[in-house]
Motif scaffolding. Structure first.
Motif, short mmCIF file in Angstrom:
data_model
loop_
_atom_site.label_atom_id
_atom_site.label_comp_id
_atom_site.label_asym_id
_atom_site.label_seq_id
_atom_site.Cartn_x
_atom_site.Cartn_y
_atom_site.Cartn_z
N LEU A 6 56.89 17.73 24.45
CA LEU A 6 56.85 17.36 25.95
C LEU A 6 58.15 17.29 26.56
N ILE A 7 58.03 18.16 27.67
CA ILE A 7 59.35 18.48 28.41
C ILE A 7 59.10 17.71 29.50
N ILE A 8 60.00 16.57 29.80
CA ILE A 8 60.21 15.64 30.79
C ILE A 8 61.18 16.44 31.84
N GLU A 35 52.76 23.91 21.25
CA GLU A 35 51.71 23.15 21.87
C GLU A 35 52.82 22.44 22.71
N LEU A 36 52.53 22.55 24.05
CA LEU A 36 53.56 22.24 25.06
C LEU A 36 52.90 21.40 26.32
N ALA A 37 53.64 20.30 26.96
CA ALA A 37 53.04 20.06 28.09
C ALA A 37 54.32 19.53 28.87
N GLY A 73 50.26 29.45 28.64
CA GLY A 73 49.58 28.44 27.74
C GLY A 73 50.12 27.23 27.93
N VAL A 74 50.79 26.86 29.04
CA VAL A 74 51.29 25.54 29.44
C VAL A 74 50.61 25.13 30.44
N ASP A 75 49.42 24.34 29.98
CA ASP A 75 48.38 24.01 30.77
C ASP A 75 48.30 22.40 31.05
N GLN A 76 48.96 21.69 30.13
CA GLN A 76 49.01 20.22 30.26
C GLN A 76 50.15 19.91 31.05
#
Length: 119
Positions: A6-8, A35-37, A73-76
């Protein structure tokens, strides 16, 4: 076993390099099928506001990077409801489809990821 991240992003688009760096990390991770958000928090929600004029500040526009996230692919993508409200940003007028979360849901979101990077 795949790891998740998770990148904030907490910085506004023109307050320094952090906003661009957060997007670069997300794009790079997406290229490697990590897997990224991305969570936009505090002044980071300003990145999602439309009608920005970066040329007036002699800056590059981050809009293309933001719009490329789903292509990598970063859709979250998430935004903090209270951050939007405190800054007068209408969640229905954001430049990307974003899941807007209340504070309690943010804690649960952070706990879902193996790694959390804050910029």
């Amino acid at each position: 076993m795949a790891k998740s991240m998770l990148i904030i992003s907490r910085q506004g688009p023109w307050s320094g390099p952090s906003a661009r760096e957060a997007l670069d990390i997300a794009l790079a991770g997406g290229a490697f099928d990590l897997e990224l958000a991305v969570l936009f928090l505090d002044d980071g929600v300003f990145q999602l506001a439309g009608a920005q004029q970066p040329a007036a500040l002699e800056q590059k526009d981050l809009t293309a990077n933001l719009q490329a996230l789903p292509l990598f692919g970063v859709d979250q993508l998430f935004a903090c409801q209270s951050s939007l409200a405190l800054r007068g940003i209408d969640a229905t007028r954001l430049t990307l489809p974003i899941d807007v979360l209340e504070d309690a849901a943010l804690r649960a979101l952070i706990n879902l990821y193996d790694h959390v990077v804050t910029l």
